[in-house]
Design a protein around this motif. Structure first.
Motif, PDB file in Angstrom:
ATOM      1  N   LEU A 152      -7.217  -0.332   1.011  1.00 43.44           N
ATOM      2  CA  LEU A 152      -7.949  -1.592   0.893  1.00 43.44           C
ATOM      3  C   LEU A 152      -8.560  -2.089   2.203  1.00 43.44           C
ATOM      4  O   LEU A 152      -9.535  -2.839   2.181  1.00 43.44           O
ATOM      5  CB  LEU A 152      -7.035  -2.672   0.313  1.00 43.44           C
ATOM      6  N   ALA A 153      -8.019  -1.687   3.338  1.00 40.79           N
ATOM      7  CA  ALA A 153      -8.569  -2.152   4.618  1.00 40.79           C
ATOM      8  C   ALA A 153     -10.045  -1.808   4.796  1.00 40.79           C
ATOM      9  O   ALA A 153     -10.792  -2.604   5.381  1.00 40.79           O
ATOM     10  CB  ALA A 153      -7.738  -1.602   5.771  1.00 40.79           C
ATOM     11  N   PRO A 154     -10.515  -0.643   4.313  1.00 41.92           N
ATOM     12  CA  PRO A 154     -11.942  -0.350   4.485  1.00 41.92           C
ATOM     13  C   PRO A 154     -12.872  -1.334   3.778  1.00 41.92           C
ATOM     14  O   PRO A 154     -14.076  -1.352   4.065  1.00 41.92           O
ATOM     15  CB  PRO A 154     -12.078   1.057   3.882  1.00 41.92           C
ATOM     16  N   LEU A 155     -12.342  -2.154   2.874  1.00 44.26           N
ATOM     17  CA  LEU A 155     -13.164  -3.148   2.192  1.00 44.26           C
ATOM     18  C   LEU A 155     -13.402  -4.389   3.053  1.00 44.26           C
ATOM     19  O   LEU A 155     -14.014  -5.352   2.603  1.00 44.26           O
ATOM     20  CB  LEU A 155     -12.509  -3.546   0.866  1.00 44.26           C
TER      21      LEU A 155
ATOM     22  N   PRO B  32      -4.652  -8.527 -10.667  1.00 43.92           N
ATOM     23  CA  PRO B  32      -4.953  -7.385 -11.544  1.00 43.92           C
ATOM     24  C   PRO B  32      -3.705  -7.026 -12.346  1.00 43.92           C
ATOM     25  O   PRO B  32      -2.609  -6.926 -11.793  1.00 43.92           O
ATOM     26  CB  PRO B  32      -5.330  -6.283 -10.549  1.00 43.92           C
ATOM     27  N   ILE B  33      -3.854  -6.837 -13.634  1.00 41.46           N
ATOM     28  CA  ILE B  33      -2.702  -6.671 -14.519  1.00 41.46           C
ATOM     29  C   ILE B  33      -2.290  -5.206 -14.585  1.00 41.46           C
ATOM     30  O   ILE B  33      -2.901  -4.391 -15.274  1.00 41.46           O
ATOM     31  CB  ILE B  33      -3.015  -7.219 -15.928  1.00 41.46           C
TER      32      ILE B  33
ATOM     33  N   ALA C  40     -11.542  -4.133 -16.683  1.00 42.23           N
ATOM     34  CA  ALA C  40     -12.651  -4.866 -17.288  1.00 42.23           C
ATOM     35  C   ALA C  40     -12.396  -6.377 -17.274  1.00 42.23           C
ATOM     36  O   ALA C  40     -13.299  -7.165 -16.952  1.00 42.23           O
ATOM     37  CB  ALA C  40     -12.873  -4.383 -18.722  1.00 42.23           C
ATOM     38  N   ILE C  41     -11.176  -6.787 -17.609  1.00 45.32           N
ATOM     39  CA  ILE C  41     -10.858  -8.222 -17.673  1.00 45.32           C
ATOM     40  C   ILE C  41     -10.954  -8.856 -16.287  1.00 45.32           C
ATOM     41  O   ILE C  41     -11.560  -9.925 -16.114  1.00 45.32           O
ATOM     42  CB  ILE C  41      -9.459  -8.425 -18.282  1.00 45.32           C
ATOM     43  N   ALA C  42     -10.358  -8.221 -15.281  1.00 44.75           N
ATOM     44  CA  ALA C  42     -10.384  -8.795 -13.935  1.00 44.75           C
ATOM     45  C   ALA C  42     -11.793  -8.803 -13.366  1.00 44.75           C
ATOM     46  O   ALA C  42     -12.198  -9.754 -12.682  1.00 44.75           O
ATOM     47  CB  ALA C  42      -9.443  -8.028 -13.019  1.00 44.75           C
ATOM     48  N   THR C  43     -12.562  -7.753 -13.637  1.00 46.06           N
ATOM     49  CA  THR C  43     -13.937  -7.706 -13.148  1.00 46.06           C
ATOM     50  C   THR C  43     -14.770  -8.817 -13.780  1.00 46.06           C
ATOM     51  O   THR C  43     -15.546  -9.499 -13.088  1.00 46.06           O
ATOM     52  CB  THR C  43     -14.567  -6.337 -13.448  1.00 46.06           C
ATOM     53  N   GLU C  44     -14.604  -9.025 -15.078  1.00 51.48           N
ATOM     54  CA  GLU C  44     -15.358 -10.094 -15.748  1.00 51.48           C
ATOM     55  C   GLU C  44     -14.941 -11.468 -15.221  1.00 51.48           C
ATOM     56  O   GLU C  44     -15.790 -12.339 -14.992  1.00 51.48           O
ATOM     57  CB  GLU C  44     -15.141 -10.033 -17.255  1.00 51.48           C
TER      58      GLU C  44
ATOM     59  N   ASP D 220     -10.679  -0.633  -7.623  1.00 51.94           N
ATOM     60  CA  ASP D 220     -11.660  -0.380  -8.683  1.00 51.94           C
ATOM     61  C   ASP D 220     -12.405  -1.655  -9.073  1.00 51.94           C
ATOM     62  O   ASP D 220     -13.612  -1.621  -9.362  1.00 51.94           O
ATOM     63  CB  ASP D 220     -10.961   0.215  -9.909  1.00 51.94           C
ATOM     64  N   ILE D 221     -11.683  -2.772  -9.086  1.00 50.93           N
ATOM     65  CA  ILE D 221     -12.330  -4.054  -9.406  1.00 50.93           C
ATOM     66  C   ILE D 221     -13.338  -4.411  -8.320  1.00 50.93           C
ATOM     67  O   ILE D 221     -14.472  -4.833  -8.610  1.00 50.93           O
ATOM     68  CB  ILE D 221     -11.268  -5.154  -9.562  1.00 50.93           C
ATOM     69  N   CYS D 222     -12.952  -4.229  -7.077  1.00 46.83           N
ATOM     70  CA  CYS D 222     -13.881  -4.511  -5.971  1.00 46.83           C
ATOM     71  C   CYS D 222     -15.114  -3.619  -6.061  1.00 46.83           C
ATOM     72  O   CYS D 222     -16.245  -4.079  -5.829  1.00 46.83           O
ATOM     73  CB  CYS D 222     -13.174  -4.325  -4.633  1.00 46.83           C
ATOM     74  N   ALA D 223     -14.912  -2.357  -6.393  1.00 47.86           N
ATOM     75  CA  ALA D 223     -16.056  -1.448  -6.534  1.00 47.86           C
ATOM     76  C   ALA D 223     -16.997  -1.930  -7.632  1.00 47.86           C
ATOM     77  O   ALA D 223     -18.224  -1.899  -7.479  1.00 47.86           O
ATOM     78  CB  ALA D 223     -15.563  -0.033  -6.823  1.00 47.86           C
TER      79      ALA D 223
END
Length: 288
Positions: free
Chosen positions: A29-32, A200-201, A241-245, A271-274
């Motif tokens: 996650l640090a590269p984000l 994220p679930i 999908a839920i967290a991204t939305e 994946d959500i960040c992407a």
């Protein structure tokens, strides 16, 4: 859609295996390029020393702004302020100041006889003690100890009046929950940043139980969705999908910062960040 700033919460490892998992999480996650990362205390302050070690290790070895959780649980005022001052000496001046959850054997929070009785007392003392950036907790759904949402908003205002710089919310499941809370805070005269907390679930059953304990409202449609997803073995896809939305709705509503509770399991958060268009800014090999 604008790209939000992100931050991540980690918890301190309790074993060698958990230490490797934390490091893998940081490497992922640090590269984000997070605005900051935070490291929690366990329930009842049970991982206090482990938190100190994790905070100082991340601060020394990673190019990350690290915020240390600090609570009122099971410590005197002098002990708590000594911890804060030791962080400052180590170069860590970001704190997440919380009352803290009671120990597992206790039904409710009881302050140490010589300790801080509330997060407001803790924040006031920290502002007097040094040049700290202080983030605090906020509750879009009613905190279990609060009479109602208005009481939560009023108490958050007291935290800001005591010197808090920003708030991070407890997780929630629908964007409107955050927007209603944000509007109520604005009506109360709060103008400091309030950052939505995103969980994220990883496991719906565990998340559902956690939500029930901390007062997060569980919408019926979410239960139905996970019942279907578990039957079809598509739970991870649904969670992404839920967290991204949810994040997209928040961004569309003007949110500029998102704080992810990673549970030291980075894949879903990554994946959500992407999906939100947040791309790595440095190569993994450069994060050390």
């Amino acid at each position: 859609m604008p790209t939000p700033n992100v931050s991540f919460e980690f918890f301190p490892p309790k074993s060698l295996e958990a230490s490797f998992r934390l490091w893998d999480t940081v490497q992922t996650l640090a590269p984000l390029d997070p605005s900051f990362v935070s490291v929690t205390y366990g329930a009842g302050g049970t991982t206090r020393q482990l938190t100190h070690e994790a905070v100082e290790t991340l601060h020394k070895t990673c190019d990350l702004r690290v915020a240390a959780h600090l609570t009122c649980v099971d410590a005197t005022k002098d002990e708590t302020l000594t911890i804060a001052n030791n962080y400052a000496k180590a170069g860590v001046t970001d704190l997440v100041a919380l009352r803290g959850d009671p120990p597992k054997a206790a039904d409710r929070f009881e302050p140490h006889p010589d300790g801080f009785a509330s997060s407001v007392e803790l924040i006031t003392a920290l502002k007097d003690a040094g040049d700290f950036t202080i983030r605090v907790g906020a509750y879009p759904d009613r905190h279990p100890d609060a009479a109602d949402l208005d009481a939560d908003v009023a108490y958050l205002k007291r935290k800001f009046d005591a010197g808090a710089d920003a708030a991070i919310t407890q997780f929630f499941f629908e964007a409107d929950t955050f927007f209603r809370f944000r509007d109520a805070c604005a009506r109360a005269g709060i103008d400091k940043p309030i950052i939505p907390g995103i969980l994220p679930i990883e496991n719906w059953s565990k998340t559902r139980n956690f939500a029930a304990r901390c007062g997060a409202v569980i919408p019926a449609w979410l239960d139905d969705a996970y019942t279907t997803a578990q039957r079809d073995n598509r739970e991870e896809l649904l969670s992404t999908a839920i967290a991204t939305e949810l994040c997209s709705d928040l961004i569309d509503g003007g949110v500029e910062d998102l704080h992810f509770y990673t549970l030291n399991k980075p894949e879903l958060t990554r994946d959500i960040c992407a999906a939100l268009g947040i791309a790595p800014k440095v190569a993994l090999a450069e994060v050390a």
